[in-house]
Design an enzyme around this catalytic site. Sequence first.
Site, PDB file in Angstrom:
ATOM      1  N   HIS A  98       0.840  -1.202   0.000  1.00 15.70           N
ATOM      2  CA  HIS A  98       0.000   0.000   0.000  1.00 15.70           C
ATOM      3  C   HIS A  98       0.877   1.254   0.000  1.00 15.70           C
ATOM      4  O   HIS A  98       0.629   2.195  -0.767  1.00 15.70           O
ATOM      5  CB  HIS A  98      -0.914  -0.005   1.219  1.00 15.70           C
ATOM      6  CG  HIS A  98      -1.724   1.249   1.383  1.00 15.70           C
ATOM      7  ND1 HIS A  98      -2.977   1.398   0.827  1.00 15.70           N
ATOM      8  CD2 HIS A  98      -1.462   2.417   2.025  1.00 15.70           C
ATOM      9  CE1 HIS A  98      -3.447   2.597   1.124  1.00 15.70           C
ATOM     10  NE2 HIS A  98      -2.542   3.229   1.855  1.00 15.70           N
ATOM     11  N   GLU A  99       1.893   1.267   0.847  1.00 20.11           N
ATOM     12  CA  GLU A  99       2.777   2.440   0.899  1.00 20.11           C
ATOM     13  C   GLU A  99       3.573   2.588  -0.399  1.00 20.11           C
ATOM     14  O   GLU A  99       3.813   3.704  -0.864  1.00 20.11           O
ATOM     15  CB  GLU A  99       3.725   2.329   2.097  1.00 20.11           C
ATOM     16  CG  GLU A  99       3.018   2.283   3.443  1.00 20.11           C
ATOM     17  CD  GLU A  99       2.031   3.421   3.646  1.00 20.11           C
ATOM     18  OE1 GLU A  99       2.252   4.515   3.096  1.00 20.11           O
ATOM     19  OE2 GLU A  99       1.024   3.215   4.352  1.00 20.11           O
ATOM     20  N   HIS A 102       1.522   4.440  -2.815  1.00 17.35           N
ATOM     21  CA  HIS A 102       1.580   5.901  -2.680  1.00 17.35           C
ATOM     22  C   HIS A 102       2.788   6.473  -3.429  1.00 17.35           C
ATOM     23  O   HIS A 102       2.696   7.515  -4.078  1.00 17.35           O
ATOM     24  CB  HIS A 102       1.656   6.293  -1.208  1.00 17.35           C
ATOM     25  CG  HIS A 102       0.345   6.241  -0.500  1.00 17.35           C
ATOM     26  ND1 HIS A 102      -0.797   6.830  -1.006  1.00 17.35           N
ATOM     27  CD2 HIS A 102      -0.013   5.680   0.695  1.00 17.35           C
ATOM     28  CE1 HIS A 102      -1.800   6.639  -0.156  1.00 17.35           C
ATOM     29  NE2 HIS A 102      -1.351   5.920   0.862  1.00 17.35           N
TER      30      HIS A 102
END
Length: 226
Positions: A98-99, A102
């Site tokens: 998920h990071e 980003h």
Amino acid sequence: MYWDSTIIILIPAIIFSLIAQLMVKSAFSKYSKERNSRGLTGADAARAILDSNGLTNVRIERISGSLTDHFDPRANVIRLSDDVYGSATVAAVGVAAHEAGHAVQYATGYAPIKLRNAIIPVTRFGSSLSTPLVLLGIIFSWDFLITAGILLFCAVVLFQAVTLPVEFDASGRAIRSLRSAHFLEDDELNDAKKVLTAAAMTYVAAMVSALLSLVRLLVISGRRRR
């Protein structure tokens, strides 16, 4: 009493926020006990996703705490918590991916994240000054201060609204990357989705809280003008 009576408007948001926090902690705790079949750590997964997107310049660092994971675009670094960085669990891989999502958003110029960054300065003012301005406006009967406070808080609501697609998109990128690279088996991928979905609910709760806080300010303003 006039001000305190409006607190009731925030009760649903407070309850929702508490439930969302419990959900994410429960899901993360549950799937942090489930080791992924490939033995990939969170740092391994994030590094692989970054490299596959040509982001070899983005660093990965360990950070203390639990669920403190984040991407820092100014330092160009992904910081992963102790429970994620070196852990070969389904939850760790999902959060790390998920990071990494980003980081990919920034690299590809994802529009919502550009908008969110643009309004951050106004949001900081809005979150800290809006309520004091409304209170001062009521105390001194200065309607322009009430209006200014409400307008500033609208920036906070906008920030939370833009944050939702940013977070959901990062999770979508994470799941697609994990699936295409076969980092997780199908059942593990479904469990990673559960962790990310639970985490997303905290942002939905923040949006609801911002909306109800705005409603509260509008109610206070309406009472004052009547």
